[in-house]
Enzyme design. Sequence first.
Site, PDB file in Angstrom:
ATOM      1  N   LYS A 299      56.723  40.444  47.727  1.00 55.89           N
ATOM      2  CA  LYS A 299      56.681  41.749  47.054  1.00 55.89           C
ATOM      3  C   LYS A 299      55.237  42.182  46.891  1.00 55.89           C
ATOM      4  CE  LYS A 299      58.684  45.034  44.696  1.00 55.89           C
ATOM      5  NZ  LYS A 299      57.910  45.983  45.530  1.00 55.89           N
TER       6      LYS A 299
ATOM      7  N   LYS B 181      51.121  36.725  40.187  1.00 54.64           N
ATOM      8  CA  LYS B 181      51.522  37.718  39.180  1.00 54.64           C
ATOM      9  C   LYS B 181      53.025  37.654  38.886  1.00 54.64           C
ATOM     10  CE  LYS B 181      49.424  41.574  39.862  1.00 54.64           C
ATOM     11  NZ  LYS B 181      49.059  42.888  40.410  1.00 54.64           N
TER      12      LYS B 181
ATOM     13  N   LYS C 109      51.392  41.839  50.545  1.00 54.97           N
ATOM     14  CA  LYS C 109      50.577  43.049  50.414  1.00 54.97           C
ATOM     15  C   LYS C 109      50.370  43.636  51.795  1.00 54.97           C
ATOM     16  CE  LYS C 109      48.502  45.347  47.056  1.00 54.97           C
ATOM     17  NZ  LYS C 109      48.860  45.430  45.634  1.00 54.97           N
TER      18      LYS C 109
ATOM     19  N   THR D  23      52.924  50.244  35.104  1.00 50.95           N
ATOM     20  CA  THR D  23      51.738  49.379  35.094  1.00 50.95           C
ATOM     21  C   THR D  23      50.984  49.588  33.783  1.00 50.95           C
ATOM     22  OG1 THR D  23      51.595  49.541  37.479  1.00 50.95           O
ATOM     23  CG2 THR D  23      49.591  48.869  36.330  1.00 50.95           C
TER      24      THR D  23
ATOM     25  N   ASN E  67      46.697  56.869  38.921  1.00 50.06           N
ATOM     26  CA  ASN E  67      48.003  56.566  38.331  1.00 50.06           C
ATOM     27  C   ASN E  67      47.854  55.680  37.095  1.00 50.06           C
ATOM     28  OD1 ASN E  67      50.401  54.871  37.873  1.00 50.06           O
ATOM     29  ND2 ASN E  67      51.289  56.066  39.511  1.00 50.06           N
TER      30      ASN E  67
ATOM     31  N   SER F 145      59.226  47.405  39.330  1.00 54.08           N
ATOM     32  CA  SER F 145      59.629  47.379  40.747  1.00 54.08           C
ATOM     33  C   SER F 145      60.800  46.409  40.939  1.00 54.08           C
ATOM     34  CB  SER F 145      58.475  46.917  41.633  1.00 54.08           C
ATOM     35  OG  SER F 145      57.689  48.002  42.031  1.00 54.08           O
TER      36      SER F 145
HETATM   37  P1  NAD Z   1      44.926  55.640  42.257  1.00 54.48           P
HETATM   38  O1  NAD Z   1      44.499  55.864  43.648  1.00 54.48           O
HETATM   39  O2  NAD Z   1      45.983  56.498  41.674  1.00 54.48           O
HETATM   40  O3  NAD Z   1      43.640  55.755  41.275  1.00 54.48           O
HETATM   41  C1  NAD Z   1      42.400  55.172  41.519  1.00 54.48           C
HETATM   42  C2  NAD Z   1      41.361  55.913  40.666  1.00 54.48           C
HETATM   43  O4  NAD Z   1      40.126  55.229  40.693  1.00 54.48           O
HETATM   44  C3  NAD Z   1      41.094  57.352  41.122  1.00 54.48           C
HETATM   45  O5  NAD Z   1      41.042  58.187  39.994  1.00 54.48           O
HETATM   46  C4  NAD Z   1      39.698  57.251  41.773  1.00 54.48           C
HETATM   47  O6  NAD Z   1      39.004  58.470  41.693  1.00 54.48           O
HETATM   48  C5  NAD Z   1      39.083  56.188  40.883  1.00 54.48           C
HETATM   49  N1  NAD Z   1      37.892  55.533  41.420  1.00 54.48           N
HETATM   50  C6  NAD Z   1      37.650  55.077  42.666  1.00 54.48           C
HETATM   51  N2  NAD Z   1      36.425  54.524  42.720  1.00 54.48           N
HETATM   52  C7  NAD Z   1      35.873  54.640  41.489  1.00 54.48           C
HETATM   53  C8  NAD Z   1      34.625  54.260  40.891  1.00 54.48           C
HETATM   54  N3  NAD Z   1      33.708  53.637  41.602  1.00 54.48           N
HETATM   55  N4  NAD Z   1      34.436  54.540  39.577  1.00 54.48           N
HETATM   56  C9  NAD Z   1      35.367  55.160  38.860  1.00 54.48           C
HETATM   57  N5  NAD Z   1      36.569  55.530  39.352  1.00 54.48           N
HETATM   58  C10 NAD Z   1      36.811  55.275  40.648  1.00 54.48           C
HETATM   59  O7  NAD Z   1      45.324  54.092  42.152  1.00 54.48           O
HETATM   60  P2  NAD Z   1      46.183  53.373  41.032  1.00 54.48           P
HETATM   61  O8  NAD Z   1      47.584  53.268  41.505  1.00 54.48           O
HETATM   62  O9  NAD Z   1      45.901  53.935  39.692  1.00 54.48           O
HETATM   63  O10 NAD Z   1      45.568  51.897  41.140  1.00 54.48           O
HETATM   64  C11 NAD Z   1      44.307  51.578  40.553  1.00 54.48           C
HETATM   65  C12 NAD Z   1      44.167  50.079  40.533  1.00 54.48           C
HETATM   66  O11 NAD Z   1      45.258  49.520  39.821  1.00 54.48           O
HETATM   67  C13 NAD Z   1      44.173  49.390  41.908  1.00 54.48           C
HETATM   68  O12 NAD Z   1      43.324  48.261  41.849  1.00 54.48           O
HETATM   69  C14 NAD Z   1      45.596  48.952  42.071  1.00 54.48           C
HETATM   70  O13 NAD Z   1      45.707  47.857  42.950  1.00 54.48           O
HETATM   71  C15 NAD Z   1      45.909  48.569  40.639  1.00 54.48           C
HETATM   72  N6  NAD Z   1      47.338  48.549  40.366  1.00 54.48           N
HETATM   73  C16 NAD Z   1      48.072  49.691  40.367  1.00 54.48           C
HETATM   74  C17 NAD Z   1      49.430  49.628  40.127  1.00 54.48           C
HETATM   75  C18 NAD Z   1      50.280  50.855  40.066  1.00 54.48           C
HETATM   76  O14 NAD Z   1      51.481  50.731  39.770  1.00 54.48           O
HETATM   77  N7  NAD Z   1      49.739  52.029  40.277  1.00 54.48           N
HETATM   78  C19 NAD Z   1      50.044  48.379  39.901  1.00 54.48           C
HETATM   79  C20 NAD Z   1      49.254  47.228  39.894  1.00 54.48           C
HETATM   80  C21 NAD Z   1      47.894  47.334  40.124  1.00 54.48           C
END
Ligand code: NAD
Length: 416
Positions: free
Chosen positions: A66, A90, A102, A186, A218, A350
């Site tokens: 997953k 995790k 992944k 999350t 997100n 999920s």
């Molecule tokens: P996303 O693409 O929606 O958001 C990422 C954000 O980070 C954007 O706002 C982008 O502008 C910002 N960003 C990028 N580089 C940056 C920097 N240098 N400084 C400040 N901001 C910066 O992605 P997401 O889904 O929110 O995921 C973010 C992190 O959380 C990732 O590492 C992802 O693996 C992890 N994550 C997300 C989920 C989920 O359900 N969305 C679940 C587990 C882990």
Amino acid sequence: MSLFENTLTQIQKAAKLMKLDPNVETVLSNPDRILEVSVPVKMDNGAIRIFRGFRVQHNNVRGPYKGGIRYHPQVDMDEVKALATWMTIKCAVVNIPLGGGKGGVIVDPKELSLRELERMTRRYTMAISNFIGPDIDVPAPDVYTNPQIMAWIVDEYSKIHGKNIPGVVTGKSIAIGGSQGREDATSQGGVYVLEEVLKQYGKKDVKDTRVIIQGFGNAGSHVARMLHAKGFKIIGVSDSKGALYCKDGLNPADAMTCKIEGGSVGECYGSGEACEMMTNEQILVADCDILILSALENQITAANAAQVKAGIILELANGPVNPEADEILEGMGVKVIPDILANAGGVTVSYFELVQNNMNYYWTAEEVQTKLKTIMVAAWQSVHDNSLKFDTSFRAAAYISAMRRLEEAIKMRGGY
Ligand code: NAD
């Protein structure tokens, strides 16, 4: 040190503390399957462009692989291996019956038209279709992938198999079999854990607790909204274009409006006396009580860890604090709530989505919240107990919780 080497370092540290069977450590240090595919796409101008795609299946001893699919120009196999390994760990931290995988495609989705993005997603799905499925390996959204992309994967995969198979991915829209609560799961899971941590280690009233959030996508935007609603003082937010710091607090809804209208969280602030624009580097070390990292990996390193002011770091992103920084922060007494616990709410809902798809019967938002909270609180308790028992960080303790469960499953099944 590469991201996968970071992961192995974390495994080794916990393995030593808990005296893990070396054979189990060997199994967990090597992904089961590594797939690299060519994704040819006819672009709108008629030319065929090749994208590189990856899928790593790390371990399925506790259940189907997953993990999300990331579209990013800097994705590489090393990163995908690390992220897949973290997924195995995790899922075991929160004790759900899934393994780790992944995927990723080297692409900047902002440079593609919507039709090109759809064609690329469908070709990538075709390329990995023999290796995914509800009982085999279940992808989900990650950085720059979303429910629309999941819908194209469901459609393409269902076409290949001649029947509707919504459970091939999670993170879908409700309209095609998504779960209530998945979009902000999350962040919600992170908030449940943070509240438990604050019960034990919080030093201030919620209204005086100052929070900075890196990344306003997100995970970051939802956690900002939730904590603001609970009365926390959100004093800083950032996105890829820059950061906004307001010492008296800001309203995340306004920051979101700025982002939508101006393209960045700071665009329409700035004029207020209590607010200032900062660089992405500055906001990470600005004064606050809680720093939430929800952008990308390797944000706190040996170069900036010693300047961090926060007493608590919540890792909603995967791998935002590297091992050198971890040591420095541990020495400073900063409590780091590790990614494998803090952001596990996403994979937990999920899992709920997969369960609901399998039984074709759907839960209410309240049912999802209740079940999520039960799992997150139980996971925190196990991690906290191990941190006290082994006198170690929450990260090492989370690895210990997970690797004990994986060790039991690996030994029970045998077959080596
Ligand atoms: P996303 O693409 O929606 O958001 C990422 C954000 O980070 C954007 O706002 C982008 O502008 C910002 N960003 C990028 N580089 C940056 C920097 N240098 N400084 C400040 N901001 C910066 O992605 P997401 O889904 O929110 O995921 C973010 C992190 O959380 C990732 O590492 C992802 O693996 C992890 N994550 C997300 C989920 C989920 O359900 N969305 C679940 C587990 C882990």
